[in-house]
Design a protein around this motif. Sequence first.
Motif, PDB file in Angstrom:
ATOM      1  N   GLU A 156       0.624  -1.323  -0.111  1.00 54.19           N
ATOM      2  CA  GLU A 156      -0.120   0.040   0.227  1.00 54.19           C
ATOM      3  C   GLU A 156       0.795   1.091   0.042  1.00 54.19           C
ATOM      4  O   GLU A 156       0.410   2.353   0.372  1.00 54.19           O
ATOM      5  N   LEU A 159      -0.730   4.961  -1.105  1.00 54.71           N
ATOM      6  CA  LEU A 159      -1.850   5.332  -0.610  1.00 54.71           C
ATOM      7  C   LEU A 159      -1.989   6.871  -0.264  1.00 54.71           C
ATOM      8  O   LEU A 159      -3.069   7.461  -0.268  1.00 54.71           O
ATOM      9  N   SER A 188      -2.588  -3.765  -2.601  1.00 60.06           N
ATOM     10  CA  SER A 188      -3.484  -2.339  -2.842  1.00 60.06           C
ATOM     11  C   SER A 188      -4.935  -3.007  -2.886  1.00 60.06           C
ATOM     12  O   SER A 188      -5.194  -4.201  -2.851  1.00 60.06           O
TER      13      SER A 188
END
Length: 298
Positions: A156, A159, A188
Amino acid sequence: MTGFGVEVRDLTARYGTTTALDAVSFTLRPGVITGLLGRNGSGKTTALSILAAFRRRTSGTVLVDGEDPWENERVLAGTCLVRESGDVANDQKLKETLEFLGDRRPLFSRELADTLMDRFELDPLSRPDRLSRGKRSAFGVVVGLASRTPLTLLDEVHLGMDAPSRYAFYDALLADWVEHPRTIVLSSHLIGEIERLLEDVVVLDRGTVLTMSDAETLRSGGITVTGPAEAVEAFVAGRDVVARQRLGRTAQATLVGTRADDASRARQTGLELGPVALQDLFVHLTDRPAGATTEESR
């Protein structure tokens, strides 16, 4: 170097009374970009942390390039895990971190790092604790891509970035992977953005593997149907519809499952058939009531 392969068999990870991973099994093909997909709390971070030997497993087998990664100097030297926080020292300037990595990562590319620093407008004299969340995430991308490790795990990492920066990251990742193939795992839940990058997909849900497949095979498990709304509704009647859209008299429906006569029926009624988006399949796979088993939800 084409990257490390990974084999995980019956991997279980517990934290006190919480089971983060429950007898999980999957493989990562060397030299392939794999999407590790799952909702928050699905076990993605735990799985990647165990692959990178950040955490011990409770039970099961984990092999990275054929060896257990735990306290394995060779495997660890070829593995890089970057999370959204960037996982870098807050009291060092960015340039000092890059110099440190350049001395210790044999495949680290200072040229690529400098290019990405410019692209993401990162000041080499800044420190991570003085950066915005987006800039910290961008520096994590710099570290992850420039390290060029045979196994690169990006959890991630994008993000915190705004949309233009995320798309710049996707383009940079794909371009550098083409020039320097290695195994990349991209964790993700922004699936619509990253699916063009993915060759393989592993979907986790509540500590279990829902599916493991190459992306094209997964997409072929469904179709989109587009055309006049009434004709679309007649076509999908009684079918497993996972998404619908409508604009005026035109509608689109996404189906899971195909039939042998789909193409001929679509031609006869003036409908267009297309591929299904991974995002829609992901929502379908992970959309089950709390307490239901994986088997019950399928």
